[in-house]
Scaffold this motif. Sequence first.
Motif, mmCIF file in Angstrom:
data_model
loop_
_atom_site.group_PDB
_atom_site.id
_atom_site.type_symbol
_atom_site.label_atom_id
_atom_site.label_comp_id
_atom_site.label_asym_id
_atom_site.label_seq_id
_atom_site.Cartn_x
_atom_site.Cartn_y
_atom_site.Cartn_z
ATOM 1 N N MET A 1 0.844 -1.263 0.110
ATOM 2 C CA MET A 1 -0.158 -0.063 -0.020
ATOM 3 C C MET A 1 0.899 1.316 0.124
ATOM 4 N N LEU A 2 0.662 2.142 -0.671
ATOM 5 C CA LEU A 2 1.039 3.516 -0.918
ATOM 6 C C LEU A 2 0.365 4.409 -0.153
ATOM 7 N N ALA A 3 1.010 5.245 1.035
ATOM 8 C CA ALA A 3 0.253 6.282 1.672
ATOM 9 C C ALA A 3 0.666 7.678 1.147
ATOM 10 N N ALA A 64 1.568 1.020 5.515
ATOM 11 C CA ALA A 64 2.176 1.566 4.170
ATOM 12 C C ALA A 64 3.452 1.071 3.781
ATOM 13 N N ARG A 65 3.758 0.770 2.722
ATOM 14 C CA ARG A 65 5.058 0.352 2.258
ATOM 15 C C ARG A 65 6.028 1.453 1.693
ATOM 16 N N ALA A 208 8.477 2.360 -5.424
ATOM 17 C CA ALA A 208 9.022 2.189 -4.208
ATOM 18 C C ALA A 208 8.155 1.146 -3.458
ATOM 19 N N VAL A 209 7.049 0.937 -3.605
ATOM 20 C CA VAL A 209 5.971 -0.080 -3.116
ATOM 21 C C VAL A 209 6.498 -1.291 -3.554
ATOM 22 N N ARG A 210 6.734 -1.265 -5.050
ATOM 23 C CA ARG A 210 7.081 -2.875 -5.322
ATOM 24 C C ARG A 210 8.593 -3.221 -5.062
ATOM 25 N N VAL A 211 9.379 -2.220 -4.824
ATOM 26 C CA VAL A 211 10.608 -2.452 -4.337
ATOM 27 C C VAL A 211 10.663 -2.952 -2.895
#
Length: 212
Positions: A1-3, A64-65, A208-211
């Motif tokens: 999840m991206l915040a 959040a990731r 950034a979330v994927r990594v």
Amino acid sequence: MLALLHTSPAHVPVFDALRDEDHQGLELRHFVDEELLARARREGPEAVTDAVRDALEEAVAVGARAVLCTCSTIGAVAESAGADVGVPVLRGDRPMAAAAVAAGPRVVVAATLESTLEPTVALVEEESRRIGRPAEVRTLLVDGAWARFEAGDTEGCARLVAEAVDAVIDADAIVLAQGSMAPAQHLTTTAVPVLSSPRPGLAAGARAVRVG
């Protein structure tokens, strides 16, 4: 999840639409705190450091990731405050600044809020040093546009910004310093590249979330 950390609720549908266009399946969670920008304008961006850190920690606590700060005025504060929260904390305007200095040394930073000019100029200069290319940065404050945005006249704001940007000469790139200015990008007629932050910023957040 991206915040996403916003200082205006107007950004929520913009980023949801970009997600639906470019990053289907990416979970977004929006955190909106208008007082962060209001206080940063009154007292300077550093005054909201603790509040920004609290918001980042809240985002991490709910899963959040990565966190994307979409407000240019407090972007540097978010990057700094996020150093110890355990996930990447990104400035939404950094990819835009990088693209501007790649386009050439003459960069114009346009804003509707004076408080946004200094941090955005500093970011462009930082990116220019990173790639080893000197930048000549000028500023353009679009009078009256922010008042229209605050009044809900986003189209009127965009028209004023576009008119001001189209009058710029001797530039290699024009940066729309605030995410709220992005609609003006499609109204300009200048041959100079006009750059806005929401789309490339969200792309950086998705990476950034994927990594993660």
